[in-house]
Motif scaffolding. Structure first.
Motif, short mmCIF file in Angstrom:
data_model
loop_
_atom_site.label_atom_id
_atom_site.label_comp_id
_atom_site.label_asym_id
_atom_site.label_seq_id
_atom_site.Cartn_x
_atom_site.Cartn_y
_atom_site.Cartn_z
N VAL A 1 -79.44 -20.35 -23.56
CA VAL A 1 -79.51 -21.04 -24.85
C VAL A 1 -78.12 -21.43 -25.33
O VAL A 1 -77.93 -22.47 -25.96
CB VAL A 1 -80.25 -20.16 -25.89
CG1 VAL A 1 -79.87 -20.54 -27.31
CG2 VAL A 1 -81.76 -20.30 -25.70
N LEU B 1 -76.48 -24.95 -27.24
CA LEU B 1 -76.03 -24.78 -28.62
C LEU B 1 -74.53 -24.55 -28.74
O LEU B 1 -74.04 -24.23 -29.82
CB LEU B 1 -76.78 -23.60 -29.26
CG LEU B 1 -78.29 -23.79 -29.45
CD1 LEU B 1 -78.92 -22.51 -29.99
CD2 LEU B 1 -78.57 -24.96 -30.38
N ILE C 1 -86.06 -23.42 -27.72
CA ILE C 1 -85.21 -22.57 -28.57
C ILE C 1 -83.92 -23.32 -28.92
O ILE C 1 -83.38 -23.14 -30.02
CB ILE C 1 -84.94 -21.23 -27.87
CG1 ILE C 1 -86.25 -20.47 -27.70
CG2 ILE C 1 -83.96 -20.38 -28.69
CD1 ILE C 1 -86.15 -19.22 -26.86
N THR C 2 -83.45 -24.17 -28.02
CA THR C 2 -82.29 -25.02 -28.36
C THR C 2 -82.65 -25.94 -29.51
O THR C 2 -81.87 -26.10 -30.47
CB THR C 2 -81.86 -25.84 -27.13
OG1 THR C 2 -81.44 -24.95 -26.09
CG2 THR C 2 -80.69 -26.77 -27.49
N TRP C 3 -83.83 -26.56 -29.45
CA TRP C 3 -84.28 -27.41 -30.55
C TRP C 3 -84.38 -26.62 -31.85
O TRP C 3 -83.94 -27.07 -32.91
CB TRP C 3 -85.63 -28.03 -30.20
CG TRP C 3 -86.20 -28.85 -31.32
CD1 TRP C 3 -85.95 -30.16 -31.63
CD2 TRP C 3 -87.15 -28.40 -32.30
NE1 TRP C 3 -86.65 -30.55 -32.73
CE2 TRP C 3 -87.40 -29.48 -33.17
CE3 TRP C 3 -87.79 -27.18 -32.53
CZ2 TRP C 3 -88.28 -29.38 -34.25
CZ3 TRP C 3 -88.67 -27.08 -33.60
CH2 TRP C 3 -88.90 -28.18 -34.45
N LEU C 4 -84.95 -25.41 -31.76
CA LEU C 4 -85.05 -24.55 -32.94
C LEU C 4 -83.66 -24.25 -33.50
O LEU C 4 -83.45 -24.30 -34.72
CB LEU C 4 -85.77 -23.25 -32.57
CG LEU C 4 -85.85 -22.18 -33.67
CD1 LEU C 4 -86.69 -22.67 -34.84
CD2 LEU C 4 -86.42 -20.87 -33.10
N GLY C 5 -82.72 -23.96 -32.61
CA GLY C 5 -81.36 -23.67 -33.06
C GLY C 5 -80.69 -24.87 -33.72
O GLY C 5 -79.94 -24.71 -34.69
N TRP D 1 -78.18 -21.71 -34.94
CA TRP D 1 -78.15 -21.01 -33.66
C TRP D 1 -78.52 -19.54 -33.80
O TRP D 1 -79.06 -18.93 -32.86
CB TRP D 1 -76.79 -21.17 -33.00
CG TRP D 1 -75.65 -20.48 -33.71
CD1 TRP D 1 -74.82 -21.02 -34.64
CD2 TRP D 1 -75.23 -19.12 -33.54
NE1 TRP D 1 -73.91 -20.09 -35.08
CE2 TRP D 1 -74.13 -18.92 -34.41
CE3 TRP D 1 -75.66 -18.07 -32.75
CZ2 TRP D 1 -73.46 -17.70 -34.51
CZ3 TRP D 1 -75.00 -16.84 -32.84
CH2 TRP D 1 -73.93 -16.67 -33.70
N ALA E 1 -82.13 -19.05 -33.39
CA ALA E 1 -82.50 -19.15 -31.98
C ALA E 1 -82.42 -17.80 -31.29
O ALA E 1 -83.32 -17.41 -30.53
CB ALA E 1 -81.59 -20.16 -31.27
N TYR E 2 -81.38 -17.03 -31.57
CA TYR E 2 -81.24 -15.73 -30.93
C TYR E 2 -82.23 -14.71 -31.47
O TYR E 2 -82.65 -13.79 -30.76
CB TYR E 2 -79.80 -15.22 -31.04
CG TYR E 2 -78.92 -15.80 -29.97
CD1 TYR E 2 -79.06 -15.38 -28.65
CD2 TYR E 2 -77.96 -16.76 -30.25
CE1 TYR E 2 -78.27 -15.91 -27.64
CE2 TYR E 2 -77.16 -17.30 -29.25
CZ TYR E 2 -77.33 -16.88 -27.94
OH TYR E 2 -76.55 -17.41 -26.95
#
Length: 424
Positions: free
Chosen positions: A36, A40, A171-175, A180, A183-184
């Motif tokens: 990820v 990000l 998850i990159t899109w979510l971040g 970020w 995302a984690y």
């Protein structure tokens, strides 16, 4: 194979598939927590290094590459240490402890406030990485049965490669949308879910009661083991020199908007997923021929990427082929290490991931150096080609040593007995 042992009972094929799926879920989470950061990286650099980012975006992105390198170094340290020290542990218990550590380390990465603390958290979160893949690979090899060793390894690794198709882009899109750190947190939730799945589905397997740290560390006395580790460490620098900086490569060289970075990651992940499965099957046919084939393909893919990255189709074809050929090498190198490890199977299975993450760290560091030197975002691709050529030369050297051993009548190593012991 129709069944495997589970104490006094037998496992049905459906239970075996569920166990393999649970093990692959761990790979899915590991792929997310490791990769990820690639998508990000500009966001993390802007948030954690605002002063440097205000002065130079390139310098901030290059410095933020230490977040990637710290994770890779944690894998290098943790894999042999945990695998050697815990070889006697029941394998399911060890997997659960490692998944708990992943959950805590990834959550800390999301919550800690400064660049230095996030780097430290990424290092800590990586410590279970190699041991998890190593032990999970041994469990999967036992569940799959004789003659399907590399395919068992590939099934565990398939979670990681599928993560690059689905998990990392999402998850990159979510971040990008929520930050970020969110995302984690999502990645930590994946590890918690995996803990539950492994606890429910993976059969209990005893550790090796005769294992000792000294016996496991004996693998380091074998020249061929060092060759195999060097092949992974140097050869895989070719992948990570590209992957670490794929986000700025896509936006600054190809001219794509940041919203397209997850699409590029999907293409990368599709290549890795297909390559991993092909590599597992071909490695069961011939480790030597497979390694030569995949190194040659990786070199050609890097040249293609460097020459055509200015065009979206060129970038897409390049990253797909780079991902496919590099991922195919992973079960091949794993099988090679298990061949030469003899009675040091636990540490050998984990060491592959130490080696690959040395390549991760080297690729990120050297790639960042050439970017910081003002050579642009295509320069790491050429650096990756140099790593790949060096890895190919090491592969030629190690198999030449095998041929010399055969000419002198020295028996070649075999892992059949060790894997057979795992099956029952």
């Amino acid at each position: 194979m129709t069944h495997a042992s589970d104490g006094p009972t037998t496992l049905s094929p459906a239970r075996i598939r569920l166990a393999l799926l649970a093990l692959a879920m761990g790979g899915f989470g590991i792929g997310a927590t490791e990769f990820v950061a690639m998508g990000l990286l500009p966001d993390m650099a802007a948030d954690l290094l605002p002063g440097l980012a205000a002065t130079s975006t390139e310098a901030a992105n290059a410095a933020a590459g230490w977040i990637i390198s710290a994770y890779a170094l944690g894998v290098v340290v943790g894999a042999p240490t945990i695998a050697a020290a815990a070889a006697r542990w029941p394998r399911k218990r060890l997997l659960l402890v490692l998944l708990a550590a992943f959950s805590v380390g990834t959550l800390a990465s999301a919550l800690l406030p400064t660049f230095e603390l996030v780097v430290a958290a990424r290092f800590a979160a990586a410590l279970p990485h190699g041991a998890y893949f190593g032990i999970a690979s041994l469990v999967a090899a036992g569940l799959m049965g004789p003659g399907k060793r590399a395919r068992g390894v590939a099934l565990v690794l398939s979670g990681l490669t599928i993560s690059n198709v689905v998990g990392v882009p999402l998850i990159t899109w979510l971040g990008q949308q929520a930050g970020w750190r969110v995302a984690y947190v999502a990645v930590a939730a994946i590890f918690v879910a995996t803990f539950v799945a492994v606890a429910a589905a993976v059969p209990w397997q005893a550790g090796d009661p005769s294992a000792t740290i000294v016996r496991e560390l004996r693998v380091f006395t074998r020249v061929q083991a060092w060759f195999a580790l060097a092949i992974g460490a140097i050869g895989f620098g070719g992948l990570f020199a590209v992957y670490s900086y794929v986000a700025p490569l896509a936006t600054e060289v190809t001219g794509l908007p940041a919203s397209f970075v997850p699409v590029v990651l999907v293409v990368f992940g599709l290549g890795m997923t297909i390559g991993n499965l092909v590599g597992g099957r071909l490695a069961d046919w011939s480790v030597r021929r497979s390694m030569y084939l995949f190194f040659a393909t990786l070199a050609g893919s890097l040249v293609l990427t460097a020459l055509t990255a200015w065009h979206p189709l060129g970038l897409g074809a390049g990253v797909f082929l780079v991902g496919a050929s590099a991922a195919a090498l992973s079960p091949t190198i794993q099988a090679r290490l298990m061949d030469i490890a003899r009675d040091s199977q636990s540490i050998a299975a984990a060491l592959n991931h130490s080696a690959l993450n040395i390549g991760n760290s080297l690729g990120a560091i050297v790639g960042g150096m050439v970017i910081a030197a003002g050579l642009g975002y295509v320069a790491p691709v050429w650096v990756g080609l140099l790593f790949t050529v060096a890895g190919s030369a090491l592969a030629l050297a190690t198999f030449s040593l095998d041929r010399a051993r055969r000419r002198r009548g020295i028996p070649m190593p075999s892992v059949t007995g060790a894997i057979g012991a795992i099956v029952d």
